[in-house]
Structures are given as C-alpha cells and as structure tokens.
Design an enzyme around this catalytic site. Sequence first.
Site, mmCIF file in Angstrom:
data_model
loop_
_atom_site.group_PDB
_atom_site.id
_atom_site.type_symbol
_atom_site.label_atom_id
_atom_site.label_comp_id
_atom_site.label_asym_id
_atom_site.label_seq_id
_atom_site.Cartn_x
_atom_site.Cartn_y
_atom_site.Cartn_z
ATOM 1 N N ASP A 72 -7.912 -9.000 3.930
ATOM 2 C CA ASP A 72 -7.892 -8.139 5.005
ATOM 3 C C ASP A 72 -8.914 -8.020 6.195
ATOM 4 O O ASP A 72 -9.828 -7.155 6.047
ATOM 5 C CB ASP A 72 -7.894 -6.832 4.142
ATOM 6 N N GLU A 114 -12.653 -2.567 11.842
ATOM 7 C CA GLU A 114 -12.646 -1.680 10.691
ATOM 8 C C GLU A 114 -13.597 -2.172 9.553
ATOM 9 O O GLU A 114 -14.513 -1.289 9.023
ATOM 10 C CB GLU A 114 -11.228 -1.858 9.953
ATOM 11 N N GLU A 120 0.803 -1.266 0.157
ATOM 12 C CA GLU A 120 -0.120 -0.055 -0.138
ATOM 13 C C GLU A 120 0.916 1.314 0.035
ATOM 14 O O GLU A 120 0.499 2.057 0.595
ATOM 15 C CB GLU A 120 -0.928 -0.204 1.270
HETATM 16 O O1 GCW Z 1 -6.769 -2.907 5.573
HETATM 17 C C1 GCW Z 1 -5.830 -2.155 5.314
HETATM 18 C C2 GCW Z 1 -6.454 -0.647 6.135
HETATM 19 C C3 GCW Z 1 -5.309 0.161 6.278
HETATM 20 C C4 GCW Z 1 -4.053 -0.524 6.932
HETATM 21 C C5 GCW Z 1 -3.799 -1.870 6.367
HETATM 22 C C6 GCW Z 1 -2.668 -2.504 6.838
HETATM 23 C C7 GCW Z 1 -2.375 0.371 8.287
HETATM 24 O O2 GCW Z 1 -7.541 -0.505 5.472
HETATM 25 O O3 GCW Z 1 -5.750 1.346 7.101
HETATM 26 O O4 GCW Z 1 -3.118 0.301 7.283
HETATM 27 O O5 GCW Z 1 -4.881 -2.666 6.107
HETATM 28 O O6 GCW Z 1 -2.706 -3.502 7.689
HETATM 29 O O7 GCW Z 1 -1.436 -2.043 6.762
#
Ligand code: GCW
Length: 665
Positions: free
Chosen positions: A347, A375, A273
Amino acid sequence: MMTLSEAARANDGYELWLPPANDPAANLDIATLGTGATLDIAAGELHRDLATAPLPILLATNLRPELAALKLPGAALGREGYVVRRATVAGRAVILVSGNTETGVLYGAFALIRAARTGADLTTIALQSAPKVAVRVLDHWDNLDGSVERGYAGASLWNWWELPDYKDPRYTDYARADASLGINGVVLNNVNAKPDSLTPRYIAKAAALADVFRPWGIKVYLSARFSAPIELGGLKTADPLDPAVAAWWKAKADEIYRAIPDFGGFLVKANSEGQPGPRDYHRSHAEGANMLAAALKPHGGIVMWRAFVYAESDPDDRAKQAYTEFHPLDGKFADNVLVQVKNGAIDFQPREPFHPLFGAMPRTPIMLELQITKEYLGFATHLAYLGPLFSEVLEADTYARGKGSTVAKVIDGTLDHHALSGMAGVANIGRDRDWSGSTFNQANWYAFGRLAWDPDLSPEAIAREWAQQTFGPDPRLADIAVKMMMQSREAVVDYTGPLGLAHLMGTGHHYGPGPWIKDLARPEWNPVYYHRADASGIGFDRTRTGSNAIAQYSPEVARRLADPRTTPESELLWFHHLPWDWKMNSGETLWHALVAHYDQGVASVAAMQAEWDEARPLVDPERWQKTATFLAIQHREAQWWRDASLAYWMSLNHLPLPAGSAAPA
Ligand code: GCW
C-alpha cells in the site's frame, strides 16, 4: 507589471507552475484558424503565460485547408498529440501550434509555454509529441461532506453545496493545471464511495463540473458503490448476475449520459476494506466489472476496477492476495475494463517492489495506480519528491516477455498490444491556497501528469522543468530545488524503513513510527506482521521457506529474489528474514547497515535544510519561510523515526549502537 494580487497569488503558490508571465504591453500576435472553445482557451493561455515570442503564433487543427501544404503528421499524433514548429502559412512566418483536434492544439500550446519557460529558443522550436497512455486520471478521494480521505491540503475542492449553480472559478484554475500536464480525466469522489454520488442531485453537480472541464480536454468519472442498486434502487440484491441489478445499472448509466454525454465511466473498489462487491454473492471480480462495463459500453464509457483487495483469502501474506484473486481472471474481463493495480502489493509505502500483477495478465489492460498524496511519506509536511518513486516502478522489469518488459510497457499497452491503457494518481489537492499543502508537493502532481503522458521521462528532468516554471528562470534556484528533490524520497525511505522494511508507521493515521504495534484486530494491519523482528533477525521471508510470494513473479525475477545475495539491498528485508549479523555486500553487518541508513535519512534532511538556506535570497519570503519551517519539522520527525525505531530494534536484538552513530544511545 503584475498587479499586487497577482504577485501575492504567485508568491503563495496559488498559480502552481503557471504563474502568469505576461506583460500586457507585449501584445503578442496570437491568431487562430477557426473557432472553438478549446482553441480560444489555448490562445488565452499563450496570452497569459508567454512573455515574448519571436514570431506570430498560429493555432489551428490539422484539418484546416490552409495547412494542407505543410504535410503535418496526422496519424502519429492521434487524438491528443501536437506539433509545434515554425511554418509559413499564407505567406507569413509563424510558430504553428497544431494537432488533429482542438485538444491536441491546447496541449501544444502548453508545450510551447513549457518550452519558453524552461529556456528553449523559440526561433528554432520543433516539438512533436503524443501521449503514450490513453487514460490519465486523478483519483480524488473526496467525500461528499467536503472531507478528503488521506488529504492533507484542506477540504475538497468540490463545493457540493453550491453546485450545480455556482461554478467556483477555482474549478477552471484546476482544469488549467491538469490540462497543462495532459491529465484528461478526474474521478470526483472517493473510492470508498457513498451511494448518494449516483443520485440525480449529485449527477447534476457532476455534470456542472464536467461542463467546466470539457473544453480543457478533461472527462469526469465517478466512483461507484457496488451495492447502490440496494441502497438507491430498493432491490434486494446487488448480485451482478441478477437481471434486475444489471437493468438498474444500465438505466443509471443512461441517466448519467443524458446529463454528461462524454462521461468517462466508473472507478470501483470492491470487496476491499469493507466495501461491497461481487464476492458478497460468490461472483468473481470479472463478473462484477463486466456487468458495469455492459451498462457503460453503448456510451463509450470504461470501468476502472481496482485490484487493491484484501480479504482473508491469503492469510499467510497480504502481499499475495491481489495476484491470487486476479491472476486467474486474465482474459475474462470485458474490453472496456481496466484493472487498476497499485504500484506495489501492499500500500503506497515509501518503497515497494513492483506489484506482481504487472506483466502477469497479458490479456487484460492493466492500469497503474500511484499515490500523489503522501499518506506514508509524512503527509503534506515532509518534503518528498515522488518522481523517482514513480519512475522506479515504471522502469522495473517484469521479464513477462523477456528482458525489457518494463512496467511502463505493460501499462502503456505496448507489451501486450492493448489500445486501452491508463495511469491514475491519487490526488494531493485541496482548498489550501497552494493547492497541495506545500510548494514542493505541487511537484508531485506535476510529475504524475508528465509521467502519465510519457512514462519514459526522467524524474530529474521533470524536477528541473517544474522548478524553473515554479520559481522562475534563475538557474541557481532551480539547481538547489532539484538537488533537494532528488535526494528527498530516499531520505524518507532511510528514516522510515530502509533495506526493504515497510509498513512500520503509527496505525490509523499513518504518521510517525510504530514498529512495535501488534494489537490490531487483523494481523496484517500490525507493523510487527511486516518486519517479523526478534532477537535473532529481521525481515519477511517471502521465499519458498516463507510465504513464497516471489513465485508470483516471472521465473527470471523470482530466481533473483530467491537469494538474498541477488536481491537488491534496497528490497532485502521485504523478501528475506536475515540474522542481525548478516554480512552486507559492503562487508558490514545488517545491523550496522540499518543504523547507517537511519542516520543517513536524518543527515539528508539536514542537508536539504542547508541547501534551502542558500536559496533564501533567491525566492520570495512566503514560500521560503513555509518550506524552511516544514523542513525543520521534517528534521525533528526524521530523528523521531530513527530514534524510536532503533530503540525498538535494540529492545529485541540487545545490540549496541555502532560507534559513530548520531542516534542517542
Ligand atoms: O491504504 C489504504 C488507505 C485508505 C484507502 C485505501 C484504498 C481509500 O489507508 O484510506 O481508502 O488504501 O486505496 O482503497
């Protein structure tokens, strides 16, 4: 008598599961052999949290000569284990709380408090326990500006502005809560890390927090940004094989350890990311991790290197990417590196099959990363007790070394004989009075801590002990709370994504339904990528005719998942694309089963509301009202999820709603 302000703090949840029970008049007889900051804390906790005791209580490490005759367990307790039992010491009958270290004694004191609060008979108390997992950490996704990524409980606890001078008493309260569960590490800052966290100013602030946490048995860790040598050191590269880069990290580690002698180590999100990492220099994750590990090694520190990567390496299925990149690296990591793997391959969805990396890297200690902050499960508002989610992955059988090779055995190190083991939970903690955004969210922090200590504990037993301590001894209230909690996570699965559907939420914020979204830049960010529904069917084919992600599991598991008939129905559409009229085991069609699950999700929330109504006379008005209001929001939003999702599916399959569905036609 509790003072007014103590009562208020208990009623709005500030005291978590540890509201003070003491009656100062009780004047318990609590003594220690020897002195030490941690021993004093343990005695203080007993004074604060125990209402009565049938015998004097004695706290001492096993090293005390006065205890030699008792032949207490030694090696079996390790560095952090405890024993709590009746004993006669110097002619006096006592309840002895002991361990090899003061930290062990502290954990024993909390075990005694827990036993007393959950109705154990202290006259016959006999407890012995040692943690099964070595590194039990909370990962705070806290930013240096005070915001918290995916945090729904207010701003960050850490007041970077006032630190290091002012140590808010709340840091101690936080440490107490962690220590009461056995959590022994805290990653202070977000994995999406700013380089500033490694500057001298911030190291001093982290050191101040470490000083507060140390006597509670808690170490501080930092998330490290891989490109820090460029941003802070002025180097031209962060290439892990460049000697100047390695030297920079070594000097940085030395500097940190001068300020924090027991610093735990680094957590790293690399090449994921948008974060920098070794892949930017065509180096592997192992080369990156090992370079950092070498800098920490002389000081006894560790690296927790995350496997949550998704670059463009496996464009056909995001679920395959971590395995594709990490599996070939098994055996290549330094011995002070843990590879940190999320419970599932996408995730933190309300339900995901276990991650295929568990059991697949026997020569590497793999730690489990769970998300405590919700989340994808309705933020702080929706009630979802995560104990069953956590246990589901811990109990999942990888078959890596035959039947019984559970994820729990992978991550506690017993399956492949690793001394280093770990479990991380992404914290749900902020500056809200109740710390976690709601009373019931506190149970998720609690469950994480208890399962990190012992992954084999039952989530229902954990729910009960949490409820008894949080709401008091009335069994009627505990019964109601446990009943609500044990159905709550499945309810969320049902109204957001039943039968193995996942990642159907509104993108960006991740709240509410959005299965129709398809216009985001990267294909794997779009909900349509995950459900693949059209006029003829729904689901992601991960068998040989599709992405073949199932081949990443051990043959036994893969064989079962290859056939929709032997795939658990709860994971059906995760692994298979099936026609809408597919016959379920019950005989009904897939479409009808899907609708029934959505309806069930809404009905479960209504049931929780009714149960909570019964609790009204048994609980203080503050906590009752907030929970009731949140349940009303959850009920409304469960309907929103169901109705919006069904309307969208019907726009594709043109099927009518089955008779009897509660959804609007
Ligand atoms: O799912 C994603 C989240 C991000 C997070 C990422 C991760 C910290 O939406 O906010 O970033 O996972 O775990 O690195």
